[in-house]
Every structure is written in structure tokens, then in C-alpha cells.
Design an enzyme around this catalytic site. Structure first.
Site, PDB file in Angstrom:
ATOM      1  N   THR A  55      28.882  -9.067   3.522  1.00  0.00           N
ATOM      2  CA  THR A  55      28.540 -10.404   4.035  1.00  0.00           C
ATOM      3  C   THR A  55      27.962 -11.191   2.853  1.00  0.00           C
ATOM      4  O   THR A  55      26.768 -11.473   2.816  1.00  0.00           O
ATOM      5  CB  THR A  55      27.501 -10.324   5.183  1.00  0.00           C
ATOM      6  OG1 THR A  55      26.382  -9.543   4.731  1.00  0.00           O
ATOM      7  CG2 THR A  55      28.066  -9.694   6.420  1.00  0.00           C
ATOM      8  N   LEU A  59      19.507   2.041   4.300  1.00  0.00           N
ATOM      9  CA  LEU A  59      19.733   2.896   3.120  1.00  0.00           C
ATOM     10  C   LEU A  59      19.287   2.200   1.852  1.00  0.00           C
ATOM     11  O   LEU A  59      19.518   1.013   1.682  1.00  0.00           O
ATOM     12  CB  LEU A  59      21.233   3.175   2.947  1.00  0.00           C
ATOM     13  CG  LEU A  59      21.994   3.829   4.077  1.00  0.00           C
ATOM     14  CD1 LEU A  59      23.469   3.915   3.719  1.00  0.00           C
ATOM     15  CD2 LEU A  59      21.419   5.210   4.334  1.00  0.00           C
ATOM     16  N   PHE A 103       6.282   0.371  -2.414  1.00  0.00           N
ATOM     17  CA  PHE A 103       6.740  -0.974  -2.804  1.00  0.00           C
ATOM     18  C   PHE A 103       5.622  -1.833  -3.377  1.00  0.00           C
ATOM     19  O   PHE A 103       5.561  -3.042  -3.162  1.00  0.00           O
ATOM     20  CB  PHE A 103       7.451  -1.677  -1.633  1.00  0.00           C
ATOM     21  CG  PHE A 103       8.923  -1.332  -1.620  1.00  0.00           C
ATOM     22  CD1 PHE A 103       9.337  -0.041  -1.391  1.00  0.00           C
ATOM     23  CD2 PHE A 103       9.895  -2.286  -1.904  1.00  0.00           C
ATOM     24  CE1 PHE A 103      10.672   0.317  -1.439  1.00  0.00           C
ATOM     25  CE2 PHE A 103      11.237  -1.943  -1.956  1.00  0.00           C
ATOM     26  CZ  PHE A 103      11.620  -0.635  -1.717  1.00  0.00           C
ATOM     27  N   CYS A 113      20.854  -6.562  -1.843  1.00  0.00           N
ATOM     28  CA  CYS A 113      20.294  -6.758  -0.491  1.00  0.00           C
ATOM     29  C   CYS A 113      19.098  -7.701  -0.452  1.00  0.00           C
ATOM     30  O   CYS A 113      19.153  -8.758   0.165  1.00  0.00           O
ATOM     31  CB  CYS A 113      19.905  -5.415   0.093  1.00  0.00           C
ATOM     32  SG  CYS A 113      21.278  -4.262   0.086  1.00  0.00           S
TER      33      CYS A 113
HETATM   34  C1  UGA Z   1      16.939  -2.317   0.054  1.00  0.00           C
HETATM   35  C2  UGA Z   1      15.996  -1.700   1.094  1.00  0.00           C
HETATM   36  O1  UGA Z   1      14.960  -0.961   0.444  1.00  0.00           O
HETATM   37  C3  UGA Z   1      16.769  -0.757   2.022  1.00  0.00           C
HETATM   38  O2  UGA Z   1      15.904  -0.259   3.039  1.00  0.00           O
HETATM   39  C4  UGA Z   1      17.921  -1.548   2.663  1.00  0.00           C
HETATM   40  O3  UGA Z   1      18.721  -0.727   3.498  1.00  0.00           O
HETATM   41  C5  UGA Z   1      18.793  -2.119   1.589  1.00  0.00           C
HETATM   42  O4  UGA Z   1      18.008  -2.961   0.728  1.00  0.00           O
HETATM   43  C6  UGA Z   1      19.867  -2.922   2.272  1.00  0.00           C
HETATM   44  O5  UGA Z   1      19.552  -3.946   2.879  1.00  0.00           O
HETATM   45  O6  UGA Z   1      21.024  -2.456   2.319  1.00  0.00           O
HETATM   46  P1  UGA Z   1      18.005  -1.415  -2.247  1.00  0.00           P
HETATM   47  O7  UGA Z   1      18.581  -2.788  -2.419  1.00  0.00           O
HETATM   48  O8  UGA Z   1      18.891  -0.240  -2.461  1.00  0.00           O
HETATM   49  O9  UGA Z   1      17.422  -1.243  -0.740  1.00  0.00           O
HETATM   50  O10 UGA Z   1      16.799  -1.298  -3.250  1.00  0.00           O
HETATM   51  P2  UGA Z   1      15.210  -1.153  -3.173  1.00  0.00           P
HETATM   52  O11 UGA Z   1      14.838   0.252  -3.393  1.00  0.00           O
HETATM   53  O12 UGA Z   1      14.675  -1.827  -1.972  1.00  0.00           O
HETATM   54  O13 UGA Z   1      14.799  -1.992  -4.465  1.00  0.00           O
HETATM   55  C7  UGA Z   1      15.056  -3.389  -4.521  1.00  0.00           C
HETATM   56  C8  UGA Z   1      14.496  -3.992  -5.781  1.00  0.00           C
HETATM   57  O14 UGA Z   1      13.068  -4.014  -5.742  1.00  0.00           O
HETATM   58  C9  UGA Z   1      14.862  -3.249  -7.070  1.00  0.00           C
HETATM   59  O15 UGA Z   1      15.154  -4.183  -8.075  1.00  0.00           O
HETATM   60  C10 UGA Z   1      13.582  -2.470  -7.399  1.00  0.00           C
HETATM   61  O16 UGA Z   1      13.446  -2.172  -8.743  1.00  0.00           O
HETATM   62  C11 UGA Z   1      12.534  -3.457  -6.929  1.00  0.00           C
HETATM   63  N1  UGA Z   1      11.241  -2.818  -6.602  1.00  0.00           N
HETATM   64  C12 UGA Z   1      11.128  -1.951  -5.564  1.00  0.00           C
HETATM   65  C13 UGA Z   1      10.108  -3.139  -7.365  1.00  0.00           C
HETATM   66  O17 UGA Z   1      10.182  -3.938  -8.324  1.00  0.00           O
HETATM   67  N2  UGA Z   1       8.902  -2.584  -7.028  1.00  0.00           N
HETATM   68  C14 UGA Z   1       8.778  -1.718  -5.988  1.00  0.00           C
HETATM   69  O18 UGA Z   1       7.645  -1.253  -5.730  1.00  0.00           O
HETATM   70  C15 UGA Z   1       9.913  -1.383  -5.242  1.00  0.00           C
END
Ligand code: UGA
Length: 434
Positions: A87, A153, A252, A263
Site C-alpha cells: 500500500t 512483524l 524503542f 512502515c
Molecule cells: C515496524 C514495527 O516495529 C512492526 O511492529 C510493524 O509490524 C512494522 O513496522 C510494519 O508495520 O510492518 P520495522 O519497520 O521492521 O517494524 O522496524 P522497527 O524495528 O520498528 O524500526 C523502525 C525504525 O526505527 C528503524 O530505522 C530503527 O532503527 C528505528 N529505531 C527503532 C530507533 O531509532 N530506535 C529504537 O529504539 C527503535
């Protein structure tokens, strides 16, 4: 055992197809990309995801999982069709639903008996109801019912998240639909995973609210790290102590160069767009978007400060191109902005990433890529750490201080041992630590 079709074999669709097959269902994955189907049927993966290949191979071998391009035959043989198509955002930030719409049009055309259509794709509130109406307007002969079953996920941990979810959310509007989903996920129910049974709109909004809240947490801790940096406080202890408060939670709260991926950024923009459509103030979410953009910009501003010089002609080692570790995905990765800003300033880039270099090269073909982090570091005026890959935690400061041309290390993820780096004579800047 159910006969299930999963339309779309991207990150979400493929993990769902593999996971549902592993639960004992007969699953057929559908994609329009012929080359991908051939690869998948041979047990090959179109992207990197830890652990997925073993599950893919085992379930193909068991005969419960296969892949096809032929959507009509997949629909005819299935009683449940999961939708996991993209999407992508439109220009105004709202989600583009054309792949979902064409999928349900095809289901309406080919379904011969009662079919449950389960939406995994993240969709704006109201979409599942609208898709149900669309199916009815098309005059489908079979009874077709929509269910919203958003996916949570994380890339890089998708297998763990699928088999051990914090919760499963199911927006369904009939006992028949609820019973079917309960059967499909019976393995998780036996594991006592909490199930949230709700209506379509609630399920849709749970997904957006969750991603927006995670984005808000990250944007918040990033701003706190920026403040801690100026105030001489330690963000690691601030985040840890905040996390000890059960109302906040420890996850987080890791500062970084801004959140990216396919996402969080897309979903918060779609939430703003939903607010606009329904005339609801989304100023908090808008502020998160702005703060995240600012955080990405800040990286090169900080680097300029540390170098105390023009970037023109300087070699910058960029360690980490993926939007986070354990993935080869560079979509909306902060590295895209950082590299663009560095190039605009006239810097020369020496890039490394353990997995994501091919994907990054497709966008930035003209920067230099190195097979190892130390290759990138050699002769660099400064080192910039952007992704929290484990291998960067053990960078050899001896080697760095010998082989770098300059002294500056900017560690946006707080991976390295600051004390040790400074002892080696390096000008080490971390993100809000002392
Ligand atoms: C995110 C959500 O965490 C999932 O639960 C969800 O299913 C998914 O989107 C989706 O909608 O499909 P994802 O995009 O794989 O998952 O990645 P995250 O682990 O959430 O990280 C996202 C971003 O935040 C990354 O750039 C990561 O480095 C950053 N981040 C994360 C931080 O800078 N600090 C944190 O403490 C955590």
C-alpha cells in the site's frame, strides 16, 4: 487444515505464507513477478531475513507450501485468501490501495464458494468495509467476507515475531469468520498468545496507532538525546530509568539518526492523511514527522561541527546503509538522506554495510563501496556509524587510529566504547552520552 492463498510475497506475505504453512495449513503464495515465483519454488529468497530460508525450504519440502503466478487458480482452491500486497504512499501521504482493489476484484470474479478475505496489508481506517462493499457491487456469486488481521512483524525479527507475537488482532464481523481465524491460528492459541477480537475499523486503527506510538517514542528519545548532548547528561541512563517505569517500558528508546523503513514513516504520514479526511487534529503525529526529518538532517550538521571544516574533498566512511540491522532494506533509511547531504557538501563517500550495499548501490551507484568496515575506514577523514550492526560494536580502535587519515568518529547509534575510542586519540562523538 485450511486451504489458504496469500497474495503478495513481500516481507509480510512471505513470512505469513511460510508461518501459516508451518501451522499445518496448505498454503499457496501468489505474486505477479514470474522470476520471484521460480526462485521461491526452489527455496530461494528474494531478500534477506534471518531464519526465513530454513522455514521456506522445510515447508516446501513438506508439500504444504508452493508459489504461483496464477491468481485465479489459487483463489478457486482456497477458502481463505490473505492479502499482503503493498500500500505505497501517494503524493499526499495517503495509502495507495490499487493493488488491494485489483486483488479483491479478482477474488470477486473467481471465488466459487464462501471465501474469507483477510487483510494483512496496513490499510487506512474504513478500507476493509469499503472493499467488502466493492465486492458486493461487483456482484460476486460467492459469499465473500472481509477480515482485518494487521501484522506486527519487524524486519530482521519476522520469524520470531510471527511465531511468538505479543498479540494477534482480528477485526471480524461474523462468528463464521472468527471461528475460521481461530482455527488457522490454533497453534498460537495453544501457546496462550493474547487474541484481540474486534471490529474492522478498530483493528485497522490498532495497527496505525501502534506504529505511530513507536515512532513517537523514537522521536522523543532522539530529541532527549540532543538535549542531553548539550546539557552534559547521559541519554543511556535517562532511557534506562524511563524504561524502569512500567507505564513507559524500556523498548524503542534507543536514540539514532532517525527512524526509517517501509512502515513507520509511511504509516504516520497515512495517519495524518486519515486525520485530514476525517477532520481530526493530528498535530502530535505531524510533529513526529517533522522531528524525524530534522534528526536525519542533524547528522551532517553535527559532522560539519566536529570536523570544523568544509566537507569538500573529505573522505567520510559511512558504516551502515540499511534502515536498521539484520536487514538489507534501505527504504527510507536515514543513510539515504545523510549520503545525499554529504555529497551535496562535496564529501567523498566510502560506504559499507554487511547486507544492504546492493540495494543502496541501485540508488547511489557512484559512491565507493567496501567489502569490509575496515576497508571503508582506511584513509577516511571521519567515520560515521548509522546502523546498529553488531559487527561495528567491535571495531578495532588501534587499527582505526593507525589507518584513518582524520580522527573523527560520529556514532549515531551509541554502539562503540566511547572511553576506549578517546584513549586511542580519536575524536569520538556519541549520541547524548557522556
Ligand atoms: C515496524 C514495527 O516495529 C512492526 O511492529 C510493524 O509490524 C512494522 O513496522 C510494519 O508495520 O510492518 P520495522 O519497520 O521492521 O517494524 O522496524 P522497527 O524495528 O520498528 O524500526 C523502525 C525504525 O526505527 C528503524 O530505522 C530503527 O532503527 C528505528 N529505531 C527503532 C530507533 O531509532 N530506535 C529504537 O529504539 C527503535
Amino acid at each position: 487444515m485450511k486451504d489458504i492463498a496469500v497474495i503478495g510475497t513481500g516481507y509480510v506475505g512471505l513470512v505469513v505464507a511460510v508461518g501459516l504453512a508451518d501451522f499445518g495449513n496448505r498454503v499457496i503464495g501468489v505474486d505477479i513477478d514470474d522470476a520471484k515465483i521460480i526462485m521461491l519454488n526452489k527455496g530461494g529468497l528474494p531478500f534477506y531475513e534471518p531464519g526465513l530460508k530454513d522455514y521456506l525450504e522445510a515447508n516446501i519440502e513438506s508439500g504444504r507450501l508452493s508459489f504461483t503466478q496464477d491468481i485465479s487458480s489459487a483463489i478457486v482452491r482456497s477458502t481463505v485468501v490473505f492479502l499482503a500486497v503493498g500500500t505505497p504512499p501517494k503524493r499526499d501521504g495517503s495509502a495507495n490501495l490499487k493493488y488491494l482493489e485489483s486483488s479483491v476484484d479478482t477474488i470477486a470474479k473467481y471465488a466459487r464458494a464462501y471465501t474469507l478475505v483477510v487483510t494483512k496489508s496496513t490499510v487506512p481506517v474504513g478500507t476493509n468495509r469499503a472493499l467488502g462493499e466493492r465486492i458486493r457491487a461487483l456482484g460476486a456469486t460467492a459469499e465473500i467476507e472481509m477480515v482485518s488481521n494487521p501484522e506486527f512483524l519487524r524486519e530482521g525479527r519476522a520469524i520470531q515475531d510471527f511465531f511468538h507475537p505479543d498479540r494477534v488482532v482480528i477485526g471480524a464481523e461474523s462468528d463464521r469468520a472468527r471461528k475460521t481465524l481461530a482455527d488457522i491460528y490454533s497453534a498460537l492459541r495453544l501457546d496462550e498468545v493474547p487474541f484481540v477480537w474486534c471490529g474492522l475499523e478498530t483493528a485497522e486503527l490498532i495497527k496505525y496507532a501502534t506504529n505511530a506510538f513507536l515512532a513517537t517514542k523514537i522521536a522523543f528519545i532522539n530529541q532527549m538525546a540532543n538535549l542531553a548532548d548539550k546539557a552534559g547528561a547521559d541519554i543511556a541512563l535517562i532511557a534506562k530509568s524511563m524504561g524502569m517505569d512500567g507505564r513507559i517500558g524500556e523498548k524503542f528508546l534507543h536514540p539514532g539518526p532517525g527512524f526509517g523503513g517501509s512502515c513507520l514513516p509511511k504509516d504516520i504520514r497515512a495517519l495524518v492523511s486519515a486525520g485530514n479526511n476525517l477532520n481530526v487534529d493530528m498535530s502530535l503525529v505531524k510533529a513526529v514527522i517533522a522531528a524525524n526529518e530534522e534528526q536525519k538532517t542533524r547528522v551532517v550538521v553535527k559532522l560539519r561541527e566536529l570536523l570544523g571544516a568544509q566537507l569538500r574533498g573529505l573522505s567520510i566512511a559511512v558504516l551502515g546503509l540499511a534502515f536498521k540491522s539484520n536487514t538489507d532494506d534501505v527504504r527510507e533509511s536515514p543513510a539515504l538522506r545523510v549520503v545525499a547531504d554529504l555529497l551535496e557538501g562535496g564529501a567523498l563517500i566510502r560506504a559499507h554495510d554487511p547486507r544492504a550495499m546492493d540495494n543502496f548501490r541501485a540508488i547511489f551507484p557512484d559512491i565507493s563501496y567496501y567489502a569490509s568496515a575496515h576497508g571503508a575506514i582506511k584513509g577516511a577523514d571521519a567515520v560515521l556509524v548509522l546502523t546498529e550492526w553488531n559487527e561495528y560494536r567491535s571495531l578495532d580502535f588501534n587499527l582505526m587510529s593507525r589507518e584513518m587519515k582524520g580522527r573523527v568518529i560520529l556514532d549515531t547509534r551509541n554502539l562503540l566504547n566511547s572511553k576506549l575510542a578517546r584513549e586511542h586519540g580519536l575524536v569520538y562523538w556519541d549520541n547524548g552520552r557522556i
